[in-house]
Design a protein around this motif. Structure first.
Motif, short mmCIF file in Angstrom:
data_model
loop_
_atom_site.label_atom_id
_atom_site.label_comp_id
_atom_site.label_asym_id
_atom_site.label_seq_id
_atom_site.Cartn_x
_atom_site.Cartn_y
_atom_site.Cartn_z
N ASP A 1 53.27 -11.94 28.40
CA ASP A 1 54.71 -12.20 28.57
C ASP A 1 55.54 -11.54 27.48
OD1 ASP A 1 54.35 -13.64 30.88
OD2 ASP A 1 54.32 -15.57 29.87
N SER A 2 55.01 -11.46 26.28
CA SER A 2 55.78 -10.87 25.18
C SER A 2 56.06 -9.39 25.45
CB SER A 2 55.03 -11.03 23.86
OG SER A 2 53.79 -10.37 23.91
N GLU A 3 55.12 -8.69 26.09
CA GLU A 3 55.33 -7.28 26.41
C GLU A 3 56.43 -7.13 27.46
OE1 GLU A 3 51.69 -5.51 27.62
OE2 GLU A 3 50.65 -6.07 25.78
N VAL A 4 56.43 -7.99 28.44
CA VAL A 4 57.43 -7.94 29.50
C VAL A 4 58.82 -8.23 28.92
CG1 VAL A 4 58.21 -9.00 31.65
CG2 VAL A 4 55.78 -8.57 31.28
N ILE A 5 58.91 -9.20 28.04
CA ILE A 5 60.20 -9.56 27.44
C ILE A 5 60.73 -8.41 26.58
CG2 ILE A 5 61.30 -11.10 25.78
CD1 ILE A 5 59.50 -13.33 26.91
N LYS B 1 64.93 -4.24 26.13
CA LYS B 1 65.37 -2.85 25.96
C LYS B 1 66.14 -2.37 27.18
CE LYS B 1 61.70 -1.36 22.86
NZ LYS B 1 60.54 -0.47 22.70
N PHE B 2 65.65 -2.69 28.35
CA PHE B 2 66.31 -2.25 29.59
C PHE B 2 67.71 -2.87 29.73
CE2 PHE B 2 67.27 -2.76 34.10
CZ PHE B 2 67.17 -1.44 34.51
N VAL B 3 67.81 -4.16 29.49
CA VAL B 3 69.10 -4.85 29.62
C VAL B 3 70.09 -4.34 28.59
CG1 VAL B 3 70.25 -7.08 29.37
CG2 VAL B 3 68.16 -6.92 30.71
#
Length: 51
Positions: free
Chosen positions: A25-29, A34-36
């Protein structure tokens, strides 16, 4: 009239490679943050999504 099972796979159908892939989950966050931040107009409002 019988209904067919919609989740039934065809004989010989291969599973997708990422079907059983586990992601931390930490990688996804990190990637989502960064994307947002790259696509937002107001960083203060965007950061409310991650608090």
């Amino acid at each position: 009239m019988k209904r067919k099972d919609k989740n039934k796979s065809s004989p010989g159908q291969m599973k997708l490679l990422w079907d059983d892939w586990e992601v931390a989950d930490s990688e996804v966050i990190k990637v989502a943050l960064k994307f947002v931040m790259a696509n937002c107009y107001d960083p203060k409002i965007a950061m409310q999504l991650f608090t």
